[in-house]
Scaffold this motif. Sequence first.
Motif, short mmCIF file in Angstrom:
data_model
loop_
_atom_site.label_atom_id
_atom_site.label_comp_id
_atom_site.label_asym_id
_atom_site.label_seq_id
_atom_site.Cartn_x
_atom_site.Cartn_y
_atom_site.Cartn_z
N VAL A 1 69.73 43.95 40.79
CA VAL A 1 69.69 43.19 39.18
C VAL A 1 68.36 42.09 38.94
O VAL A 1 67.78 41.67 37.40
CB VAL A 1 70.58 41.64 39.83
CG1 VAL A 1 71.03 40.48 39.07
CG2 VAL A 1 72.60 42.13 39.41
N SER A 2 67.74 41.79 39.77
CA SER A 2 66.07 41.13 39.60
C SER A 2 65.49 42.44 39.20
O SER A 2 64.83 41.72 38.43
CB SER A 2 65.65 40.75 40.96
OG SER A 2 64.70 40.47 40.94
N SER B 1 72.29 35.33 41.51
CA SER B 1 72.42 34.99 42.75
C SER B 1 73.36 35.85 44.09
O SER B 1 73.30 35.93 45.10
CB SER B 1 73.03 33.67 42.64
OG SER B 1 74.70 33.21 42.13
N GLY B 2 74.41 36.71 43.28
CA GLY B 2 74.93 36.95 44.22
C GLY B 2 74.45 37.95 45.13
O GLY B 2 74.23 39.02 45.90
N GLU C 1 71.23 28.94 44.35
CA GLU C 1 72.02 29.51 43.31
C GLU C 1 70.61 29.25 42.12
O GLU C 1 69.68 29.33 43.17
CB GLU C 1 71.29 27.55 43.21
CG GLU C 1 71.87 26.66 42.42
CD GLU C 1 72.24 25.11 42.00
OE1 GLU C 1 73.10 25.02 42.07
OE2 GLU C 1 70.88 24.63 40.97
N ALA C 2 71.40 30.41 42.04
CA ALA C 2 70.05 30.94 40.52
C ALA C 2 70.99 30.25 39.27
O ALA C 2 70.71 29.85 38.64
CB ALA C 2 70.39 31.98 40.13
N SER C 3 69.70 29.82 38.66
CA SER C 3 70.06 29.37 37.04
C SER C 3 68.54 29.99 35.91
O SER C 3 67.81 30.15 36.36
CB SER C 3 68.84 27.27 37.36
OG SER C 3 67.91 27.33 37.30
N LEU D 1 76.59 34.23 33.39
CA LEU D 1 77.08 34.95 34.38
C LEU D 1 75.94 36.18 35.09
O LEU D 1 76.04 37.02 35.43
CB LEU D 1 78.52 36.44 32.90
CG LEU D 1 79.49 35.49 32.60
CD1 LEU D 1 79.74 36.14 32.11
CD2 LEU D 1 80.16 35.20 34.11
N LEU D 2 74.47 35.92 33.61
CA LEU D 2 73.63 36.46 35.02
C LEU D 2 73.08 36.36 35.83
O LEU D 2 72.93 36.49 36.84
CB LEU D 2 72.85 36.75 33.36
CG LEU D 2 72.71 37.88 32.63
CD1 LEU D 2 71.52 37.77 31.38
CD2 LEU D 2 72.24 38.90 32.83
#
Length: 146
Positions: free
Chosen positions: A129-130, A59-60, A83-85, A53-54
């Motif tokens: 968020v970052s 990514s959003g 795409e975030a991992s 979810l993070l």
Amino acid sequence: MIKTVANARWEGDLKEGSGKMNLPSGTYEGPYTSKSRFEAGASRENGTNPEELLAAALSGCYSMYLANILSKAGHVPEYVDVEASMQMDTTDAGPVISKSVLQVRVKAPGLDDQTLQAKAQEAARDCPVSKALASVDKTVNASLVN
């Protein structure tokens, strides 16, 4: 001021228990378990996990933020695909989210690679968020799509 709310309920111990997370907007409700969080390759039938979810939140937020700064620079994107991992490691202090990798693909008229790389780093530094994940090492791999 904008206030965002989400809910989670966990029942039982860590190993055998389970929980459910939901967004009051009704757009998401789903289970999570110890397996879905701590076992690599765990089946999605075990649910999601906070790190997933993070990654979705990052990514959003990042894609919107990068689109905005590219637009302000005169390069309104056709799209920003991110795409975030999230990587979780175990330390002596317990589990820690240690790293995030953003795979970014951008299609925008007139955008050159040098400008993209600079704006991609700016977005990684400045999106809300970052910033909230400031303690997490972030790598951004940005590429242009023709």
